[in-house]
Scaffold this motif. Structure first.
Motif, PDB file in Angstrom:
ATOM      1  N   LYS A  30     -13.673  -2.495   6.047  1.00  0.00           N
ATOM      2  CA  LYS A  30     -12.359  -2.067   6.618  1.00  0.00           C
ATOM      3  C   LYS A  30     -12.750  -0.633   6.776  1.00  0.00           C
ATOM      4  O   LYS A  30     -12.369  -0.063   8.121  1.00  0.00           O
ATOM      5  CB  LYS A  30     -11.486  -2.234   5.695  1.00  0.00           C
ATOM      6  N   THR A  31     -13.168   0.191   5.813  1.00  0.00           N
ATOM      7  CA  THR A  31     -13.213   1.634   6.044  1.00  0.00           C
ATOM      8  C   THR A  31     -14.155   2.097   6.941  1.00  0.00           C
ATOM      9  O   THR A  31     -14.006   3.025   7.733  1.00  0.00           O
ATOM     10  CB  THR A  31     -13.479   2.169   4.625  1.00  0.00           C
ATOM     11  N   HIS A  32     -15.217   1.315   6.828  1.00  0.00           N
ATOM     12  CA  HIS A  32     -16.426   1.450   7.757  1.00  0.00           C
ATOM     13  C   HIS A  32     -15.954   1.462   9.057  1.00  0.00           C
ATOM     14  O   HIS A  32     -16.080   2.415  10.284  1.00  0.00           O
ATOM     15  CB  HIS A  32     -17.637   0.876   7.539  1.00  0.00           C
ATOM     16  N   LEU A  35      -5.030   5.632   8.840  1.00  0.00           N
ATOM     17  CA  LEU A  35      -4.743   5.361   7.510  1.00  0.00           C
ATOM     18  C   LEU A  35      -5.242   4.382   6.709  1.00  0.00           C
ATOM     19  O   LEU A  35      -5.136   3.094   7.066  1.00  0.00           O
ATOM     20  CB  LEU A  35      -3.180   5.079   7.421  1.00  0.00           C
ATOM     21  N   ASP A  36      -5.931   4.562   5.511  1.00  0.00           N
ATOM     22  CA  ASP A  36      -6.671   3.487   4.850  1.00  0.00           C
ATOM     23  C   ASP A  36      -6.168   2.972   3.956  1.00  0.00           C
ATOM     24  O   ASP A  36      -5.259   3.525   2.897  1.00  0.00           O
ATOM     25  CB  ASP A  36      -8.191   3.985   4.409  1.00  0.00           C
ATOM     26  N   ASP A  37      -5.961   1.489   3.710  1.00  0.00           N
ATOM     27  CA  ASP A  37      -5.608   0.862   2.567  1.00  0.00           C
ATOM     28  C   ASP A  37      -4.087   0.987   2.402  1.00  0.00           C
ATOM     29  O   ASP A  37      -3.589   1.336   1.364  1.00  0.00           O
ATOM     30  CB  ASP A  37      -5.940   1.234   1.174  1.00  0.00           C
ATOM     31  N   ILE A  38      -3.220   0.671   3.336  1.00  0.00           N
ATOM     32  CA  ILE A  38      -1.750   0.697   3.274  1.00  0.00           C
ATOM     33  C   ILE A  38      -1.046  -0.127   2.094  1.00  0.00           C
ATOM     34  O   ILE A  38      -0.049   0.319   1.831  1.00  0.00           O
ATOM     35  CB  ILE A  38      -1.093   0.372   4.764  1.00  0.00           C
ATOM     36  N   VAL A  67     -20.082  -7.019   1.052  1.00  0.00           N
ATOM     37  CA  VAL A  67     -21.148  -6.047   1.532  1.00  0.00           C
ATOM     38  C   VAL A  67     -21.267  -4.549   0.541  1.00  0.00           C
ATOM     39  O   VAL A  67     -22.288  -4.360   0.291  1.00  0.00           O
ATOM     40  CB  VAL A  67     -20.971  -5.310   2.846  1.00  0.00           C
ATOM     41  N   ARG A  68     -20.081  -4.365  -0.110  1.00  0.00           N
ATOM     42  CA  ARG A  68     -20.391  -3.203  -1.054  1.00  0.00           C
ATOM     43  C   ARG A  68     -21.377  -3.833  -2.407  1.00  0.00           C
ATOM     44  O   ARG A  68     -22.121  -3.053  -2.682  1.00  0.00           O
ATOM     45  CB  ARG A  68     -18.907  -2.950  -1.704  1.00  0.00           C
ATOM     46  N   ASP A  69     -20.999  -4.916  -2.990  1.00  0.00           N
ATOM     47  CA  ASP A  69     -21.826  -5.412  -4.003  1.00  0.00           C
ATOM     48  C   ASP A  69     -23.341  -5.641  -3.154  1.00  0.00           C
ATOM     49  O   ASP A  69     -24.454  -5.415  -4.037  1.00  0.00           O
ATOM     50  CB  ASP A  69     -21.677  -6.909  -4.383  1.00  0.00           C
TER      51      ASP A  69
END
Ligand code: ADP
Ligand code: MG
Length: 458
Positions: A162-164, A218-221, A317-319
């Motif tokens: 998401k952030t990416h 705006l990230d992670d609302i 993907v982070r893992d």
């Protein structure tokens, strides 16, 4: 000594989170100083009492490094009459605003130049895989901000990109339209800024930061759940930006309709543009992501090792990236080439905390039996009708994927079957994975359930 104090804050910026920095460090202005002493102003006694145990030691270390001297630090609580309106955030201080203290914070309009974007989060570095819809929509938003798809909402589980993707939009806009002001912050920063603005009755600076931009990311609302007042403020920010056709992009860990304790008007607004969700990557995509991440590393890792990582790390993907970093770190530290054998030998170390805790044969059998509405005895028994054979094969396959039991051991746990039966079962399931695109999500779901089950029994 003032420049040293500023430089120290600058260095700390790289050590702590943005919201942590904004809350604890950004308000700290150097009031006076001499050769061995710095006096810093803090907003309140409470703030000072919390700040000292948290940072004093680190301040002193950094200042000693910078100055080569032992510096005495004093924190002076701001006097009300001295500063009728508390000091605004430093990038918003105008030149003619007054005291020497303020003038020494020269960075005007930080966010126009540094909108909080990480350059590596670009479209080029994003592997599209099953997220082609989200990717193309994001590209559309970036190509023509503020016109279509406003707001653009990206949701999905943790570590799915998401952030990416959101930052890729910001980076792309900055490149194409350097004249546009882009601001990218976490919802937590928005919240902290808002709370600080309210505390210091400095709402104008706040509005200026958030409403004078061309693009707000705006990230992670979901972090704003339960923060009623902040939600209300976001609603007004939203309206102000939307009225001016300014692009907004949000990310959320769930569909926005499922946010709890959330301002309904805002929830409706969130979904009024375009909403996309990010999918868990299939194993081909996972491998493609690993290959992509390897492009930026000097090190070479055998394809079969990457395949093994892609097979084993199925969560997100982070893992996947964490596992890859473990492997590369291992290779660098030991200066050994990572062969499949080395990787397998070190599987536990490499996947520490990533591979499911406590996955046993019994757990897999139980989860699969539940899912297909069978008993574990059915799975282990002799019946050969298709309604049982296939679930049995899935169970064998998942045990081989998630544990280190050999085919012989697995066969024994399924009513004493031969290891060739287990191998055949794995081939069958792999074949179905290759030919039936709808089957991968089923397997991914089962893996998640098994891992959750394993965690519960820890
Ligand atoms: P989220 O915000 O959804 O929790 P992130 O965007 O922080 O996840 O992604 C976690 C990591 O995985 C980042 O390093 C990101 O670059 C990487 N990543 C996620 N999805 C992809 C993808 N499709 N292609 C390449 N890298 C990805
Ligand atoms: Mg994120």
């Amino acid at each position: 000594m003032k420049p040293f104090w500023d430089e120290m804050l600058n260095q700390l910026k790289g050590e702590v989170d943005e919201s942590e920095f904004n809350f604890w460090l950004e308000p700290l202005a150097c009031l006076r100083s001499d050769q061995s002493r710095i006096v810093v102003e803090v907003p309140s006694k409470f703030f000072r009492d919390k700040l000292e145990p948290r940072y004093l030691k680190r301040f002193k270390e950094l200042l000693a490094d910078l100055t080569g001297r032992d510096i005495t630090l004093e924190f002076e609580v701001r006097k009300r009459e001295d500063t009728p309106t508390p000091r605004p955030r430093k990038q918003e201080v105008s030149e003619d605003e007054g005291t020497a203290r303020r003038a020494e914070k020269p960075k005007a309009k930080k966010h126009t130049h540094n909108p909080g974007l990480r350059p590596e989060f670009s479209f080029d570095h994003f592997v599209i895989g099953e997220n082609d819809f989200a990717y193309n929509a994001a590209l559309g938003v970036a190509g023509d901000p503020g016109t279509r798809y406003n707001p653009f909402m990206i949701y999905g589980g943790v570590g799915l990109g998401k952030t990416h993707l959101m930052q890729a939009i910001g980076n792309h806009i900055c490149q194409l339209h350097p004249d546009l002001t882009v601001l990218c912050v976490s919802a937590n920063t928005f919240l902290t800024d808002y709370v600080n603005a309210m505390k210091s009755s400095h709402s104008q600076q706040f509005a200026q930061k958030y409403r004078n931009v061309d693009v707000l990311l705006l990230d992670d609302i979901h972090e704003l759940q339960r923060g009623k007042e902040t939600q209300e403020e976001l609603f007004h920010t939203f309206k102000a930006l939307h009225d001016k056709h300014k692009q907004m992009v949000f990310t959320c860990d769930r569909p926005p309709t499922e946010l709890k304790d959330f301002n309904e008007r805002l929830q409706t607004r969130f979904t009024a543009g375009l909403t996309v969700d990010l999918q868990i990557p299939s194993w081909e995509t996972r491998l493609a992501i690993l290959l992509k991440k390897m492009e930026s590393k000097a090190l070479k890792i055998d394809l079969e090792v990457l395949e093994m990582v892609a097979r084993n790390v199925t969560t997100n993907v982070r893992d996947l990236e964490a596992a890859l970093n473990q492997i590369t770190a291992y290779a660098e530290l030991t200066r050994k080439p990572i062969t499949l054998e080395v990787a397998q030998e070190n599987l536990k170390k490499i996947f520490a905390g990533i591979i499911a805790p406590n996955v046993t044969i019994e757990t897999v059998q139980r989860v699969i039996a539940d899912y297909y509405n069978l008993s574990t005895n059915d799975l282990k028994g002799k019946k050969r009708n298709q309604a049982i054979v296939f679930p049995r094969q899935v169970a064998m396959y998942l045990i081989r994927e998630l544990t280190e039991y050999s085919t012989t051991e697995v066969g024994i746990e399924f009513g004493g079957r031969d290891h060739t039966t287990v191998m055949h079962a794995c081939q069958k399931v792999e074949e179905k994975l290759r030919t039936d695109p709808g089957f991968d999500p089923v397997i991914q779901n089962l893996i998640r359930s098994i891992k959750d089950y394993g965690k519960r029994s820890l």
